[in-house]
Design a protein around this motif. Structure first.
Motif, PDB file in Angstrom:
ATOM      1  N   PRO A   1      33.028  62.779  60.178  1.00 33.70           N
ATOM      2  CA  PRO A   1      33.488  64.150  60.340  1.00 33.70           C
ATOM      3  C   PRO A   1      34.209  64.630  59.085  1.00 33.70           C
ATOM      4  CG  PRO A   1      34.752  62.615  61.688  1.00 33.70           C
ATOM      5  CD  PRO A   1      33.582  61.867  61.161  1.00 33.70           C
ATOM      6  N   GLN A   2      34.062  65.937  58.828  1.00 32.69           N
ATOM      7  CA  GLN A   2      34.640  66.502  57.618  1.00 32.69           C
ATOM      8  C   GLN A   2      36.165  66.537  57.694  1.00 32.69           C
ATOM      9  OE1 GLN A   2      32.779  67.376  54.853  1.00 32.69           O
ATOM     10  NE2 GLN A   2      34.864  67.358  54.071  1.00 32.69           N
ATOM     11  N   LYS A   3      36.790  66.090  56.619  1.00 31.16           N
ATOM     12  CA  LYS A   3      38.248  66.145  56.550  1.00 31.16           C
ATOM     13  C   LYS A   3      38.712  67.586  56.343  1.00 31.16           C
ATOM     14  CE  LYS A   3      39.428  61.743  56.285  1.00 31.16           C
ATOM     15  NZ  LYS A   3      40.634  61.013  56.549  1.00 31.16           N
ATOM     16  N   MET A   4      39.932  67.876  56.765  1.00 31.08           N
ATOM     17  CA  MET A   4      40.467  69.231  56.612  1.00 31.08           C
ATOM     18  C   MET A   4      41.360  69.296  55.374  1.00 31.08           C
ATOM     19  SD  MET A   4      41.577  69.697  60.590  1.00 31.08           S
ATOM     20  CE  MET A   4      41.729  71.480  60.559  1.00 31.08           C
ATOM     21  N   LYS A   5      41.348  70.452  54.731  1.00 29.24           N
ATOM     22  CA  LYS A   5      42.263  70.618  53.604  1.00 29.24           C
ATOM     23  C   LYS A   5      43.694  70.652  54.120  1.00 29.24           C
ATOM     24  CE  LYS A   5      39.902  72.372  49.669  1.00 29.24           C
ATOM     25  NZ  LYS A   5      39.842  73.325  48.584  1.00 29.24           N
ATOM     26  N   HIS A   6      43.859  71.280  55.278  1.00 29.05           N
ATOM     27  CA  HIS A   6      45.186  71.351  55.891  1.00 29.05           C
ATOM     28  C   HIS A   6      45.099  70.766  57.286  1.00 29.05           C
ATOM     29  CE1 HIS A   6      46.473  74.190  52.788  1.00 29.05           C
ATOM     30  NE2 HIS A   6      45.255  74.661  52.883  1.00 29.05           N
ATOM     31  N   PRO A   7      45.577  69.561  57.490  1.00 24.70           N
ATOM     32  CA  PRO A   7      45.553  69.024  58.848  1.00 24.70           C
ATOM     33  C   PRO A   7      46.430  69.906  59.749  1.00 24.70           C
ATOM     34  CG  PRO A   7      46.731  67.560  57.354  1.00 24.70           C
ATOM     35  CD  PRO A   7      46.143  68.636  56.515  1.00 24.70           C
TER      36      PRO A   7
ATOM     37  N   TYR B   1      38.936  69.022  62.725  1.00 24.80           N
ATOM     38  CA  TYR B   1      38.401  67.664  62.533  1.00 24.80           C
ATOM     39  C   TYR B   1      37.976  67.105  63.888  1.00 24.80           C
ATOM     40  CZ  TYR B   1      38.606  62.777  60.871  1.00 24.80           C
ATOM     41  OH  TYR B   1      38.339  61.483  60.533  1.00 24.80           O
ATOM     42  N   GLU B   2      36.779  66.518  63.897  1.00 23.45           N
ATOM     43  CA  GLU B   2      36.292  65.972  65.175  1.00 23.45           C
ATOM     44  C   GLU B   2      35.978  64.491  65.050  1.00 23.45           C
ATOM     45  OE1 GLU B   2      32.957  68.372  66.169  1.00 23.45           O
ATOM     46  OE2 GLU B   2      34.188  70.093  66.712  1.00 23.45           O
ATOM     47  N   PRO B   3      36.952  63.649  65.233  1.00 21.83           N
ATOM     48  CA  PRO B   3      36.680  62.216  65.138  1.00 21.83           C
ATOM     49  C   PRO B   3      35.789  61.768  66.286  1.00 21.83           C
ATOM     50  CG  PRO B   3      38.852  62.570  66.022  1.00 21.83           C
ATOM     51  CD  PRO B   3      38.323  63.920  65.669  1.00 21.83           C
ATOM     52  N   GLN B   4      35.048  60.684  66.037  1.00 20.42           N
ATOM     53  CA  GLN B   4      34.158  60.185  67.074  1.00 20.42           C
ATOM     54  C   GLN B   4      34.604  58.793  67.494  1.00 20.42           C
ATOM     55  OE1 GLN B   4      30.166  61.065  66.562  1.00 20.42           O
ATOM     56  NE2 GLN B   4      30.750  63.048  65.750  1.00 20.42           N
ATOM     57  N   ALA B   5      34.356  58.530  68.746  1.00 20.87           N
ATOM     58  CA  ALA B   5      34.516  57.165  69.266  1.00 20.87           C
ATOM     59  C   ALA B   5      35.849  56.531  68.885  1.00 20.87           C
ATOM     60  CB  ALA B   5      33.366  56.287  68.763  1.00 20.87           C
ATOM     61  N   VAL B   6      36.909  57.268  69.063  1.00 21.31           N
ATOM     62  CA  VAL B   6      38.227  56.695  68.782  1.00 21.31           C
ATOM     63  C   VAL B   6      38.683  55.939  70.027  1.00 21.31           C
ATOM     64  CG1 VAL B   6      40.619  57.204  68.195  1.00 21.31           C
ATOM     65  CG2 VAL B   6      38.775  58.585  67.239  1.00 21.31           C
ATOM     66  N   GLU B   7      39.150  54.752  69.785  1.00 19.33           N
ATOM     67  CA  GLU B   7      39.623  53.912  70.885  1.00 19.33           C
ATOM     68  C   GLU B   7      40.878  54.558  71.501  1.00 19.33           C
ATOM     69  OE1 GLU B   7      41.163  49.379  70.981  1.00 19.33           O
ATOM     70  OE2 GLU B   7      39.768  49.926  69.370  1.00 19.33           O
ATOM     71  N   VAL B   8      40.907  54.690  72.806  1.00 27.42           N
ATOM     72  CA  VAL B   8      42.072  55.326  73.447  1.00 27.42           C
ATOM     73  C   VAL B   8      43.296  54.425  73.291  1.00 27.42           C
ATOM     74  CG1 VAL B   8      43.086  56.008  75.651  1.00 27.42           C
ATOM     75  CG2 VAL B   8      40.746  56.676  75.079  1.00 27.42           C
ATOM     76  N   GLN B   9      44.367  55.052  72.851  1.00 25.31           N
ATOM     77  CA  GLN B   9      45.591  54.285  72.611  1.00 25.31           C
ATOM     78  C   GLN B   9      46.718  55.268  72.876  1.00 25.31           C
ATOM     79  OE1 GLN B   9      45.664  52.944  68.588  1.00 25.31           O
ATOM     80  NE2 GLN B   9      47.069  51.319  69.040  1.00 25.31           N
ATOM     81  N   LEU B  10      47.475  55.063  73.947  1.00 24.09           N
ATOM     82  CA  LEU B  10      48.501  56.035  74.302  1.00 24.09           C
ATOM     83  C   LEU B  10      49.696  55.949  73.352  1.00 24.09           C
ATOM     84  CD1 LEU B  10      48.380  55.888  78.183  1.00 24.09           C
ATOM     85  CD2 LEU B  10      47.129  57.360  76.575  1.00 24.09           C
ATOM     86  N   ARG B  11      50.449  57.069  73.275  1.00 22.32           N
ATOM     87  CA  ARG B  11      51.555  57.072  72.337  1.00 22.32           C
ATOM     88  C   ARG B  11      52.695  56.207  72.848  1.00 22.32           C
ATOM     89  NH1 ARG B  11      53.831  62.626  70.925  1.00 22.32           N
ATOM     90  NH2 ARG B  11      55.900  62.494  71.791  1.00 22.32           N
ATOM     91  N   ARG B  12      53.481  55.721  71.916  1.00 21.80           N
ATOM     92  CA  ARG B  12      54.586  54.842  72.275  1.00 21.80           C
ATOM     93  C   ARG B  12      55.817  55.658  72.641  1.00 21.80           C
ATOM     94  NH1 ARG B  12      51.246  52.453  69.645  1.00 21.80           N
ATOM     95  NH2 ARG B  12      50.862  50.219  69.678  1.00 21.80           N
ATOM     96  N   ALA B  13      56.593  55.110  73.569  1.00 20.81           N
ATOM     97  CA  ALA B  13      57.840  55.767  73.937  1.00 20.81           C
ATOM     98  C   ALA B  13      58.974  55.039  73.228  1.00 20.81           C
ATOM     99  CB  ALA B  13      58.031  55.703  75.442  1.00 20.81           C
TER     100      ALA B  13
END
Lengths: 204, 1136
Positions: B599-605, B1031-1043
């Protein structure tokens, strides 16, 4: 070092430039002219973009190596490597140097700086008897193949009249001992190198 | 036809190794075996090319031991045999070699040992002349290719005569020298023999061995007799100074004798048969000289033998050499050393040169080729395992991986050691051990080490770099190559060895290979990873596979580009770990099947676009992921005046915008920022102040900042960095504004704000407290004092009123008043039921403060639902966890007091259509209800601190907010700029800082001597930034955010301690690694500093790919964190 009538040629360059082939072809040319010759090469680690050194000793020495300040001819395929070879050179040395730089990866990565080509040539000029500098890489491209640098360099060497061999013998070897498809390119590359040095000779 | 097969005598220019081949062919060789190794390889390679035509049986054996055992049997069967190897290969073959002397052979067997003094391509420079002594085997030592050719023939004759193996020892300078060799005629050869068993000879059980030993000794006597008469040993010169030499050293002696006309001074004995020593020849030599110099490389073997000869003959002469210091035990000899020693001892002037002195020149080490799959394997393993493991290497091309930038290879001993040494490190250390071994080296002697590691249950990983060939020595086939003979499958061997965890990768596909490696490394016990990809040189030359004629180029719209434009770059150093971490994130985002473009990277995330301050969020997150906390902090501080404060109180719109939120949960950006700031030591803060202050270019202009809240502090900080002399005039006793008296301590400890204020003052901003605008000073007075401009940020500190009956009753107060009392003192306890009206952060703060003051119950009345609340969602949740009751869709219409208690008469609301700000509008319903209360806190908004007439020439809107230019903060009064709540109405701390930043830019534009040189704040162009394709990443492994850990709510309400305690380092880094790195970065050097393909080069600050060197493997496309490498389809014409 005391003169003994031999011609000691120190070749240096970078892996992939064909300097080993050049030293072998000089050896073949010497055999063709019944000239005693010893050629020495370093194989192995020196390929893969590393430093490649070889020697060709004509006219009698048995030794495969050249001592300090004892090279009669320096045939350098790359300017930084010409500088590195200066310990072998002296006032008697005729140097033929390809001015086209090949920047080592250590420089690309920022670990070192590549010296200015002109200043390197100045340093070489000050350490040898005569310097012939030419962009052999560009001449090889003009001849039709960037890989023909070694043919250009051998042409330049023949043009400098420092070999105890007939320049035509070298030309024969360079053009006749390669696969047919490279013959025309090598012929042209050899001539371009030879003409360039003869022009420099004529200019004094 | 190969000239070596010429039937007729002739003269050819031959390499020493080729001369050996010709000599063997003339001697009737029938069988040849070898394991390749420099400087012996060309012997085998030449036979490989010509053996069929020559009618010689040939094999590449799996190792030198095997080669010699095969050769021993062939020779025992009566076929003349040669076996060739490098010096260290003889160590591998030493076991059979020692006993072969005992059992012997029937036809000639010559072992070529090619030594490497000077270690041109070896791990040591051992002197294999010792093997002749150890194994009791005759040895020949040729000097030139011609000598080598002749010595081989003599060696075969002797071997066959004595029925024992003979060693031919060369060195690099003999094997790799070319000179004219005069051939003889080719002889007959025999490739078939018949072994005649003789159990009293070929089965060396102890009884037989004892019988054979005397035979060996007799053979040595016979060999010496022959050597005493050998024409290969040569004497010349008529002098009385002796020179004893052998091998290539003899060349240097002879050249010196000729050059300096020493013929009548010296008598040279040049030995070609050095073991057993021809003692008669030596004795004659000693008899004729009165002193001697021994010229030999490495160990002083001849030197000591000459001393023994003196002793034996009774003629004691001075013997010079190593012991006298004329020669070194180290390295190879050359003409200089030999000439020098002779000149010294004979007293002549050699006119020696000293060699030109050189400056330090850039090194040019050999490097893995472009397109080399080893580089890709190393990169993939580093992506997964980083620097944590101990990396063992082995012997082959891949040994070069120890050099920068790959830097993998902490230990190796010899061929195959990686597989076994891993066990030793695993048994004694705690680090994971990963060993790299080539396919050929695996077959050579890695297999046994692997079996050992499995048998002993060692926790190690063996990575077999299967490039299908023996690359370093010139692409000799091995049992896995599939070029000659049966093909052996490495995976099946590993399985048979009992390895449970085996995986295979195509190293050129990083997406898949990193997943496989991660899974494999998670296992314990012995593991094998087979990385299969042919050496591109081998594939082209020997397998005939051609890669598509494509090469790659760098898209300079994407490489070394920052979304902020050239002037907006952060200016930070590139960093190796940072590149790797961004590369890792990008590879994680590649399509699962490895096909199609990333996927194409963004100039400004979007995190950066959403940040009111335009922080390079991705930048500092990725630096944290790479463990570069200090760089992350420097990046944060570049645009943020109150980092210690904001990392606690920010409404973090960046998180709402995070792409990761499209997949699972947004990154915990603000918590990572807090980790970075909390990790700062006092010393680090002082260092930062000194460093930053040093960078300030003073311009001598003064600016006044009226109001020391976040907007004023932000403006002062930015102006200071821009070189202005800044004074803040603050009405209260301390600067900080709402952060000081609005936000309670459980959310923002005062120490955090104090750190930020200390930095701002440390940078040279003056803060004058207790100076109230209008009362203590006027704009005119500021002008007169020499201030060139003023920034007004006096805030909105007065609470808005509901405008309902009963609002002025005692115990009904606005939140601003309430929080101010709580924070500055004056209100220490509170009892009964507290009702808070409102839904913003002030309402939540007031409610939670009320609990801490001792309220029995706290209720929030809000006219919409929690979904529309402007308060930070986590704060609402935390308040509820602490016991605050939220009553939604409710608004008070009047407050009554009866018997000391308050009653709120409330109306139930319902939601209508969305209003201007997108939230659904509350509409009154028919229903009313009452809420009893002891205290009421009204938190529905604020109004300006100043009356409009206080600021002449400044226009206000209908809410009393000052009107300014959006991009500069300029008012209609050219002396005045404004920002903060006074302009925006109640807003977040980040928004206040933003307005200060905007005005600092506006003031700089107005006051700068060269306004055109003031860089535009490119990040301000939010509209354009927002239009970029997400940006549209593909097939990212699900990983929940940490508390982050927090106080127990039941405990928390009894203290003013900060509720949340922040991430641990491990959590912060793990959380940061969740970042998908969707934006570009100009601070990137990954292709050079981590991948290191030599086709890349730098020119004028840009990275390029040399189309001649590029192999077209395309792995760099996946490696580039910016996605800036694109294929150029066709080399011949239509370049894209």
């Amino acid at each position: 070092m005391k003169a003994d009538g031999a011609t000691r040629i120190y070749l240096c360059g970078v892996g992939g430039q064909g300097s080993l082939t050049a030293s072998r072809l000089l050896g073949e040319a010497a055999i063709l002219d019944d000239m005693p010759v010893t050629v020495s090469e370093v194989h192995g680690m020196s390929q893969r973009g590393g430093i490649v050194e070889s020697t060709v000793l004509m006219g009698g020495p048995k030794s495969p190596l050249i001592g300090k300040n004892d090279a009669d001819v320096l045939l350098a395929f790359e300017p930084l490597e010409a500088l590195r070879a200066l310990p072998y050179c002296a006032a008697k040395t005729v140097a033929v140097v390809n001015t086209h730089p090949i920047v080592p990866f250590t420089v690309t990565m920022g670990q070192a700086e590549y010296p200015d080509v002109e200043s390197m040539l100045e340093k070489v000029r000050g350490s040898v008897g005569r310097l012939y500098a030419l962009d052999a890489t560009q001449l090889a491209e003009e001849a039709g193949n960037a890989q023909a640098v070694n043919a250009v360099m051998l042409g330049a060497l023949a043009g400098a009249n420092v070999l105890p061999l007939d320049g035509e013998t070298v030309r024969r070897i360079v053009t006749e001992t390669v696969p047919a498809k490279f013959r025309a390119t090598n012929e042209k590359a050899f001539s371009l190198g030879q003409a360039e040095i003869q022009r420099q000779l004529a200019d004094g | 036809m190969n000239p070596l097969l010429s039937a007729e005598p002739t003269v050819r220019l031959l390499l020493g190794n080729e001369a050996i081949v010709r000599g063997a062919l003339e001697a009737g060789l029938g069988f040849f075996s070898t394991y390749p190794g420099t400087p012996s390889s060309e012997i085998g390679d030449t036979f490989f090319r010509i053996h069929q035509e020559a009618g010689v049986s040939f094999e590449y054996s799996v190792n030198e031991k095997v080669a010699l055992e095969v050769a021993g049997a062939a020779a025992a069967a009566g076929v003349r045999t040669m076996v060739a190897m490098k010096h260290v290969g003889v160590n591998v073959a030493a076991d059979p070699l020692m006993t072969l002397a005992y059992i012997g052979v029937r036809a000639g067997l010559v072992l070529v040992s090619a030594d490497d003094p000077g270690c041109h391509s070896s791990q040591n420079e051992q002197d294999n002349r010792h093997y002749a002594r150890l194994g009791k085997l005759p040895m020949f030592e040729p000097t030139t290719p011609q000598d080598a050719y002749e010595a081989v023939k003599a060696a075969f004759e002797l071997s066959e005569k004595l029925e024992m193996p003979v060693i031919l020892r060369t060195t690099t300078r003999v094997s790799h020298t070319r000179s004219a060799v005069r051939f003889g005629a080719l002889g007959e050869r025999k490739t078939k023999g018949e072994f005649a068993p003789d159990r009293r000879r070929f089965t060396p059980v102890p009884a037989v061995a004892r019988l054979r030993h005397p035979v060996v000794e007799q053979n040595m006597i016979a060999a010496e007799e022959q050597f005493n008469e050998s024409p290969l040993n040569r004497t010349y010169g008529t002098g009385t100074f002796g020179v004893l030499t052998s091998g290539v050293a003899a060349c240097y002696v002879e050249d010196a004798v000729v050059r300096f006309a020493l013929d009548d001074k010296v008598r040279v004995l040049q030995l070609a048969t050095t073991w057993p020593l021809p003692r008669k020849v030596l004795a004659e030599f000693v008899a004729q000289v009165d002193a001697a110099l021994v010229v030999e490389e490495l160990d002083p073997l001849l030197e000591n033998e000459l001393r023994a000869t003196c002793s034996r003959t009774g003629k004691l002469i001075p013997v010079y050499g190593k012991e006298s210091g004329h020669f070194s035990l180290l390295g190879e000899l050359g003409p200089d050393q030999v000439t020098h020693a002779l000149a010294d001892l004979l007293g002549f002037d050699a006119e020696e040169g000293a060699g030109a002195a050189l400056p330090a020149l850039p090194a040019r080490p050999p490097i893995l080729c472009p397109g080399c799959p080893h580089r890709a394997t190393y990169y993939a393993v580093k992506l997964v395992a980083g620097d944590a493991p101990l990396y063992l290497s082995d012997i082959g091309c891949y040994t070069l991986g120890f050099l920068p930038p790959i830097g993998v290879g902490d230990y190796f001993i010899c061929m195959g050691s990686s597989a076994s040494s891993a066990g030793g490190f695993a048994a004694t250390g705690d680090k994971p051990v990963i060993s790299f071994i080539g396919d050929s080296t695996f077959f050579h002697s890695g297999m046994t080490g692997l079996v050992n590691s499995v048998h002993n249950r060692r926790d190690m990983t063996l990575v077999v770099l299967d490039n299908r060939t023996t690359g370093m020595t010139g692409h000799q086939p091995n049992p896995g190559s599939g070029v000659r003979g049966e093909t052996i499958d490495i995976e099946r061997i590993a399985r048979a060895a009992g390895v449970e965890h085996i995986a295979a990768i195509d190293p050129l596909n990083f997406k898949e290979s990193t997943m496989v490696i991660r899974n494999l490394l998670a296992q314990s016990g012995p593991k094998v990873l087979i990385s299969r990809s042919p050496c591109p040189l081998f594939a082209r030359k020997q397998l005939g596979q051609k890669r598509e004629a494509a090469y790659y180029r760098v898209d300079h719209n994407l490489c070394r580009v920052c979304g902020r434009g050239e002037d907006g770059q952060c200016g930070l150093e590139t960093n190796k770990d940072y590149g790797l971490s961004r590369s890792r994130a990008r590879i994680a985002a590649l399509p699962e099947n490895g096909e199609g473009r990333a996927p194409q990277k963004m100039k400004h995330p979007p995190c950066e676009t959403a940040c009111p301050l335009g922080l390079c969020v991705q930048g500092y997150i990725e630096h944290v992921a790479a463990g570069n906390i200090e760089i992350a902090r420097a990046l944060i501080r570049q645009r943020l005046a109150l980092p210690h404060t904001i990392c606690r109180v920010c409404t973090h719109p960046c998180e709402a915008a995070c792409v990761r939120g499209d997949i699972d949960e947004p990154l915990a950006i603000n918590k990572i920022k807090r980790f970075v700031m909390d990790a700062e030591t006092d010393d680090e803060r002082q260092t930062y102040i000194a460093w930053q202050r040093n960078l300030i270019e003073e311009n001598g202009k003064r600016v006044a900042v009226i109001g020391g809240g976040p907007a004023g502090l932000g403006c002062a900080f930015d102006l200071r960095l821009r070189g202005y002399e800044v004074t803040i005039f603050e009405a209260e006793d301390a600067a900080g504004g709402m952060c000081g008296y609005g936000i309670p301590r459980h959310r923002l400890p005062r120490a955090a704000l104090a750190k930020d204020l200390a930095v701002i003052e440390g940078l040279g901003v003056a803060i004058e407290t207790g100076r109230r605008f209008g009362a203590d000073f006027t704009l005119n007075e500021l002008r007169e004092c020499g201030f060139a401009a003023a920034f007004v940020s006096v805030g909105m500190t007065r609470g808005l009123r509901l405008g309902i009956e009963g609002e002025t009753l005692p115990r009904v107060q606005d939140a601003m008043h309430f929080l101010r009392q709580v924070n500055l003192g004056g209100l220490d306890e509170l009892a009964g039921h507290v009702v808070v009206v409102g839904g913003g952060n002030a309402a939540i703060d007031a409610a939670r403060c009320a609990l801490r003051l001792g309220a029995n119950a706290v209720t929030i009345l809000y006219r919409r639902t929690h979904l529309e609340m402007p308060a930070i969602a986590e704060e609402v949740e935390a308040a509820q966890a602490e016991g605050v009751k939220l009553v939604e869709l409710s608004t008070p219409e009047s407050i009554e007091e009866k018997n000391g208690r308050l009653t709120l008469i409330c109306r139930r609301m319902k939601l209508g259509e969305p209003d201007d700000d997108g939230r659904r509008k509350p509409l009154p319903s028919e229903q009313t209800f009452t809420v009893p209360a002891d205290h009421v806190v009204v938190a529905i908004g604020q109004q300006p601190s100043l009356a409009p007439e206080a600021l002449p020439l400044v226009e206000c809107d209908r809410w009393g907010r000052l009107r300014v230019e959006r991009d500069t903060g300029a008012t209609d009064n050219p002396f005045l700029f404004a920002g903060g709540d006074a302009v925006t109405g109640p807003a977040s701390v980040a928004e206040a800082l933003q307005s200060g930043k905007v005005a600092a830019y506006g003031i700089d534009r107005q006051l700068a001597t060269h306004p055109e040189s003031v860089a535009v704040e490119a990040w301000r162009d939010i509209e354009a930034m927002g239009k970029e394709k997400r940006y549209e990443p593909q097939a990212v492994e699900v990983q929940l955010r940490r508390a982050a850990p927090a106080l127990d709510p039941a405990e928390a309400v009894h203290s003013w301690d900060e509720v949340e305690s922040g991430f641990t380092p491990a959590d912060a880094i793990a959380e940061a690694k969740r970042c998908l790195a969707c934006g570009l970065c100009a601070c990137c050097d990954n292709c050079l500093s981590n991948f290191g393909c030599p086709a890349f080069y730098r020119q004028d600050g840009q990275v390029h790919i040399d189309p001649i060197l590029c192999d077209g493997c395309g792995t760099c496309v996946q490696v580039c964190p910016n996605g800036a490498i694109v294929p150029v389809r066709d080399l011949s014409g239509g370049v894209s």
